[in-house]
Design a protein around this motif. Structure first.
Motif, short mmCIF file in Angstrom:
data_model
loop_
_atom_site.label_atom_id
_atom_site.label_comp_id
_atom_site.label_asym_id
_atom_site.label_seq_id
_atom_site.Cartn_x
_atom_site.Cartn_y
_atom_site.Cartn_z
N ILE A 86 0.84 -1.20 0.00
CA ILE A 86 0.00 0.00 0.00
C ILE A 86 0.87 1.24 0.00
O ILE A 86 1.81 1.36 0.79
CB ILE A 86 -0.94 0.00 1.23
N SER B 221 -6.80 0.90 0.72
CA SER B 221 -5.97 -0.29 0.76
C SER B 221 -5.62 -0.85 -0.62
O SER B 221 -4.92 -1.85 -0.71
CB SER B 221 -6.67 -1.39 1.57
N GLY C 81 -8.83 -3.65 -2.88
CA GLY C 81 -7.90 -3.88 -1.80
C GLY C 81 -7.86 -5.29 -1.27
O GLY C 81 -6.83 -5.98 -1.34
#
Length: 292
Positions: A35, A52, A163
């Protein structure tokens, strides 16, 4: 017909793709499944964009707003101001022109003739979800006396796709931590993905709290659609081209309108215009429109 909605659609696709690349252009993050943590992550974009996601340069306004509410029971003036100012300026234009998850839904959608009509009552669910998104981080507290960003945690399919799935697939150490919550969110994502071909923008119309919030501003935003009653012939073309079934000849700024602007380009009389302070002539006596 002089106006061509197809050109507007192509332009909108180009803007959506550019927004996707700019907002999620951290390619090193995708390569290493990590990230991004640079300074731009303190900034929010005005659409769903999971914090994320390995490629995300910016934060999501819903995630940021909920996280601050959960941690301090206070509203971030920056995040709240961003989405209020955005809604007051253009209403749901962000949904139609910028949101990457909206682009995915449109890309998976089948031709109009094969789509299923969405029951109108289902479009009200997103307002319930908006209310819960704002209240639960304050009212539903854990053992430590803190709330959580519950929309992101339990529901958001955009966050799961951008994410959750990418991180779990790319980071072996995270796979051992996978539990029921991850499988629940994958099931929610799969549910919406399965509906996307048949119901146009199904998530936006039924479950997106950010879209619900922006929709509340459609009728009062600075930029808005206006119908010139002196030009409108009541032909019904605007109704036919609207992908979400808005009757632009009756309510051009309906909360469900995500401002693709195809109705304004398709109108043969040029009676619909999107702009700042668009003229609103006095409404004449009742005009009869062609039935659907």
């Amino acid at each position: 017909m002089k106006n061509q909605p197809g050109k507007t659609r192509l332009m909108r696709r180009a803007v959506q793709l550019a927004c996707l690349v700019i907002a999620n252009g951290y390619w090193h993050g995708f390569q290493r499944v990590m990230i991004y943590g640079g300074g731009t992550k303190r900034l929010c974009v005005p659409f769903l964009n999971c914090y994320s996601c390995p490629g995300a340069y910016f934060a999501c306004p819903l995630g940021s707003l909920q996280s601050i509410l959960a941690a301090s029971r206070t509203v971030s003036l920056y995040v709240a101001g961003l989405i209020i100012a955005g809604g007051a300026a253009v209403g749901r234009l962000f949904c139609g022109w910028l949101c990457p998850f909206g682009l995915l839904q449109e890309a998976l959608s089948m031709p109009r003739s094969r789509r299923v009509r969405l029951p109108r009552w289902l479009t009200s669910l997103k307002y319930v979800i908006l209310l819960l998104t704002l209240l639960l981080p304050i009212l539903w507290l854990g053992r430590a006396g803190l709330g959580e960003p519950y929309f992101c945690k339990f529901l958001c399919p955009a966050g799961t796709l951008e994410g959750g799935v990418l991180l779990v697939l790319g980071r072996p150490e995270l796979r051992v931590l996978v539990g029921w919550l991850f499988f629940w969110k994958v099931a929610v994502l799969a549910f919406f993905l399965a509906l996307m071909p048949f119901v146009f923008r199904v998530f936006c119309r039924t479950a997106c709290p950010l879209g619900a919030f922006y929709g509340l501003f459609n009728a009062i935003s600075l930029w808005r659609l206006e119908r010139d009653y002196t030009k409108c012939t009541g032909c019904g073309t605007c109704r036919e081209v609207c992908p979400v079934g808005v009757k632009a000849d009756e309510n051009p700024n309906h909360p469900e309108c995500f401002r693709c602007l195809e109705c304004s380009k398709a109108c043969p009389a040029g009676a619909l215009r999107f702009g700042v302070g668009a003229a609103r002539p006095e409404v004449p006596q009742r005009t009869s429109f062609r039935s659907q």
